[in-house]
Write an enzyme that holds these catalytic residues in place. Structure first.
Site, PDB file in Angstrom:
ATOM      1  N   ASP A  38       0.795  -1.248  -0.010  1.00 26.54           N
ATOM      2  CA  ASP A  38      -0.039   0.182  -0.017  1.00 26.54           C
ATOM      3  C   ASP A  38       0.775   1.434  -0.004  1.00 26.54           C
ATOM      4  O   ASP A  38       0.309   2.174   0.554  1.00 26.54           O
ATOM      5  CB  ASP A  38      -0.826   0.140   1.375  1.00 26.54           C
ATOM      6  CG  ASP A  38      -1.706  -1.303   1.194  1.00 26.54           C
ATOM      7  OD1 ASP A  38      -2.065  -1.672   0.040  1.00 26.54           O
ATOM      8  OD2 ASP A  38      -2.416  -1.328   2.040  1.00 26.54           O
ATOM      9  N   LYS A 126      -6.363  -5.523  -2.612  1.00 26.91           N
ATOM     10  CA  LYS A 126      -6.931  -6.090  -1.469  1.00 26.91           C
ATOM     11  C   LYS A 126      -8.093  -5.379  -1.078  1.00 26.91           C
ATOM     12  O   LYS A 126      -8.105  -4.126  -1.004  1.00 26.91           O
ATOM     13  CB  LYS A 126      -5.621  -6.146  -0.538  1.00 26.91           C
ATOM     14  CG  LYS A 126      -5.093  -5.247   0.001  1.00 26.91           C
ATOM     15  CD  LYS A 126      -3.896  -5.499   0.953  1.00 26.91           C
ATOM     16  CE  LYS A 126      -2.995  -4.547   1.573  1.00 26.91           C
ATOM     17  NZ  LYS A 126      -3.830  -3.840   2.657  1.00 26.91           N
ATOM     18  N   ALA A 154       2.857   0.514   4.165  1.00 23.16           N
ATOM     19  CA  ALA A 154       2.355   1.190   4.947  1.00 23.16           C
ATOM     20  C   ALA A 154       1.054   0.534   5.257  1.00 23.16           C
ATOM     21  O   ALA A 154       0.495   0.083   4.389  1.00 23.16           O
ATOM     22  CB  ALA A 154       1.997   2.599   4.677  1.00 23.16           C
ATOM     23  N   THR A 155       0.630   0.706   6.478  1.00 22.86           N
ATOM     24  CA  THR A 155       1.090   1.541   7.675  1.00 22.86           C
ATOM     25  C   THR A 155       1.320   0.229   8.599  1.00 22.86           C
ATOM     26  O   THR A 155       1.128  -0.919   8.514  1.00 22.86           O
ATOM     27  CB  THR A 155       0.155   2.315   8.425  1.00 22.86           C
ATOM     28  OG1 THR A 155      -1.023   1.532   9.050  1.00 22.86           O
ATOM     29  CG2 THR A 155      -0.392   3.453   7.735  1.00 22.86           C
ATOM     30  N   CYS A 159      -1.586  -2.635   7.777  1.00 25.34           N
ATOM     31  CA  CYS A 159      -1.405  -3.635   6.792  1.00 25.34           C
ATOM     32  C   CYS A 159      -0.027  -4.149   6.791  1.00 25.34           C
ATOM     33  O   CYS A 159       0.113  -5.248   6.382  1.00 25.34           O
ATOM     34  CB  CYS A 159      -1.638  -2.711   5.555  1.00 25.34           C
ATOM     35  SG  CYS A 159      -3.531  -2.248   5.348  1.00 25.34           S
TER      36      CYS A 159
END
Length: 217
Positions: A38, A126, A154-155, A159
């Protein structure tokens, strides 16, 4: 500062964890993959609701990915994106309504433009915290012969932690280069690095991670 987040909660906590048998070195295999969780505009642009200043994390992750490519190591990039219908059905978005800004097709769910995301890399969308949950990632990595996962992104408290937990539960050795992960607040970041290092994988410095990759050439 040591790359290992020991001492964060005091010598007594460290001693308790050591007595309980936590914090042993993680397995480092010969077939690594880099999973970048992410690092999308929604998380790296501090002007957005879910974002924070992660320029150093983006730069360090880019360095790690560059070092992994000569090995032919799989590089996996994940994003979180929701359809309009999912905004009103998923319980996580009730608990964390700020995540409702991560709508499919919006700029927020695109990868940070400073990252070298290639067409030969794997990209996954996701709906939950973990890069492994309902994405087929474990199967993808096993089919590529991967035995070790380097988790970036992140973070840290969300995640990244969830992905590290699922990675080790899926049978992979886990390394988390602390320079390559970030959070919107220092306290949760450090606390979760402590917990990851104690139970799920090795929290290492970027230099250590790079030396590991270069040692496999």
């Amino acid at each position: 500062m040591s790359p290992h987040p020991t001492g964060l909660h005091g010598a007594g906590t460290d001693a308790t964890y050591a007595t309980a048998g936590f914090g042993a070195a993680a397995r480092r295999g010969t077939r690594p993959a880099v999973v970048v969780v992410d690092l999308t505009v929604g998380f790296t642009d501090p002007a957005l609701p879910t974002g924070s200043e992660l320029s150093e994390v983006v730069a360090a992750t880019s360095t790690l990915v560059e070092a992994a490519r000569p090995l032919g190591a799989p590089v996996v990039w994940t994003t979180i994106a929701y359809t309009p219908a999912e905004l009103d059905t998923l319980p996580w978005l009730v608990k964390a309504p700020g995540m409702r800004s991560l709508v499919e097709g919006s700029a927020a769910v695109g990868f940070d433009p400073r990252l070298d995301v290639r067409g030969t890399d794997h990209t996954l969308t996701k709906k939950g915290a973990s890069a492994f949950f309902d994405t087929g990632l474990a199967t993808l990595l096993r089919s590529s012969g991967v035995d070790t996962v380097l988790v970036c992104g992140a973070t840290t408290s969300g995640c990244v932690r969830a992905s590290a937990v699922d990675a080790v539960q899926s049978g992979f050795g886990v390394l988390v280069p602390r320079d390559c992960v970030g959070d919107r607040a220092a306290g949760p970041h450090e606390a979760n690095l402590f917990d990851i290092h104690a139970k799920y994988g090795d929290v290492v410095g970027l230099d250590d991670a790079l030396a590991y990759l270069k040692g496999l050439l």
